[in-house]
Design a protein around this motif. Sequence first.
Motif, PDB file in Angstrom:
ATOM      1  N   PRO A 139      66.345   9.366  79.034  1.00 53.93           N
ATOM      2  CA  PRO A 139      65.765  10.192  80.109  1.00 53.93           C
ATOM      3  C   PRO A 139      66.663  10.356  81.330  1.00 53.93           C
ATOM      4  O   PRO A 139      66.281  10.032  82.461  1.00 53.93           O
ATOM      5  N   PHE A 140      67.880  10.851  81.106  1.00 53.92           N
ATOM      6  CA  PHE A 140      68.749  11.208  82.225  1.00 53.92           C
ATOM      7  C   PHE A 140      68.395  12.623  82.677  1.00 53.92           C
ATOM      8  O   PHE A 140      68.115  13.496  81.839  1.00 53.92           O
ATOM      9  N   PRO A 141      68.414  12.893  83.974  1.00 57.37           N
ATOM     10  CA  PRO A 141      68.119  14.253  84.434  1.00 57.37           C
ATOM     11  C   PRO A 141      69.239  15.223  84.063  1.00 57.37           C
ATOM     12  O   PRO A 141      70.383  14.821  83.847  1.00 57.37           O
ATOM     13  N   ASP A 142      68.894  16.503  83.970  1.00 55.58           N
ATOM     14  CA  ASP A 142      69.907  17.531  83.762  1.00 55.58           C
ATOM     15  C   ASP A 142      70.724  17.699  85.042  1.00 55.58           C
ATOM     16  O   ASP A 142      70.244  17.432  86.149  1.00 55.58           O
ATOM     17  N   VAL A 143      71.970  18.146  84.864  1.00 49.90           N
ATOM     18  CA  VAL A 143      72.809  18.450  86.019  1.00 49.90           C
ATOM     19  C   VAL A 143      72.299  19.739  86.654  1.00 49.90           C
ATOM     20  O   VAL A 143      72.126  20.763  85.987  1.00 49.90           O
TER      21      VAL A 143
END
Length: 519
Positions: free
Chosen positions: A56-60
């Motif tokens: 669950p890393f955020p989008d750039v």
Amino acid sequence: MAFPGLYRTAGKLSRILGANKSPWGAAFLSSSCPHMAVGPVEPPLTADHCGLSRLPFPDVTSQDFDFFQRLLPGRAVTDEDDLKTYNIDWLRTVRGNSKLLLRPQNTEEVCKILKYCNDRHLAVTPQGGNTGLVGGSVPVFDEIILSTALMDKVISFDQVSGALVCQSGCILESLNQYLEGQGYIMPLDLGAKGSCHIGGNLATNAGGLRLLRYGSLRGTVLGLEAVLPDGSVLNCLNSLRKDNTGYDLKQLFIGSEGTLGVITAVSILCPRKPRSANVALLGCESFSKVLQVFTLCRDHLGEILSAYEFQDLESMRVVQTHLKLTNPLQDSAFYILIETAGSCEHHDEEKLNAFLEKALESGLVTSGTVATDRGKIKSLWALRECITEALAHDGYVYKYDLSIPVEKLYDLVEETRARLGTTARRVVGYGHLGDGNLHLNITSETKSESLLAALEPFVYEWTAQHNGSISAEHGLGFKKRDHIYYSKSREAVQLMQKLKKMLDPKGIMNPYKTIPSAD
């Protein structure tokens, strides 16, 4: 029995091996294979078939792009065509989908990048020369790529101690060329030397062709500087031969494959450049004779022995077929490449004479040739160094980099060949015999799940049963991460996971690589 193709036509060597005209064609007189270029085929996205879920890393976001553009004017790359090279490994077996490439020039910029990414919980894949073989230097999903290519400055060199301090993006071959002008050389040499970065060499604990003589990077690296995931700097960049104050923290980063931070600078101990160098290529009828020659070689060459490499007939044929290199010897079941490096030409020649005479008289070798000229030495080395590139032209490659007790080393190749039969196009074995390092490579026309099922876990189980390691020098990266348990206990892996969690609590550094996720 005479050895064909002797380069040196004067002195005792010519009397031992013969003084025939060199059989090498003009097409062969090239250097080794430093750039490891392969064809233009684009692999499918790794994310589509890897069986992993994106963490669950955020989008750039556009705000992120704006920040990096201000921080790195002209060095924050978003163009899709420009990103292609960085998203694909050189073997063209894995492909990421990063939308952003960052190219810092110094440690301060790396600090600001990682601090921002850590605060925003953005995943980062560090990348050096992108010459790795286990998918460790390209994204799995859309991680930001942090390239060290512009961090290529020599910081200092001590002419007395031989301590070199440089940024981590320096290309290995460029460093060696710089040092040769100072009367020194790098303590490691790799087939990918024209592209690989010294920081990547440390991050993967690369072994290579000089390990037999100069030891591993864990011994030759004096210090390093690394930026931790939160943007803080770990400065262990000293050039002392002895420093017995507390834990040797640099060892955490050697072999960490970018999972604990970004190596930004290196201090490494460099040996003096040898004044005398010889390379012999010998043919053997059996692997048992290859082992006997190794024992004889150590007895007679001692301190001047620099490298002892072996390759089988199939690996010789693959460089002949795809790279049009010429084998100067008759076909042999095995070939040995021996390099000597010393400070006295006469002394080295006498030792080599004694070894070759004994090898000839004992019948351990069937053919051979010797080179003393720099260019022809490189030509002989090309037969060994270019195997990896040649295999990439042979089809889809299944690569295994293994440490195995030397007396059992080739047994695995033979058993694999028998196991696969005609389902594989080619099964080859070669490597650094002096280090017990086998490169087992299998090619097929295309990627085959049935062939892979026949290879794994067979290769890993065989290696573990013979007290070997499933990764001798290439690391684990993405491709071998989950196979670590064949070589490490669960307790050891759990300790690694704790170290990872302590240094990178948000898990932003090179996710999906090297260490399995904690349960």
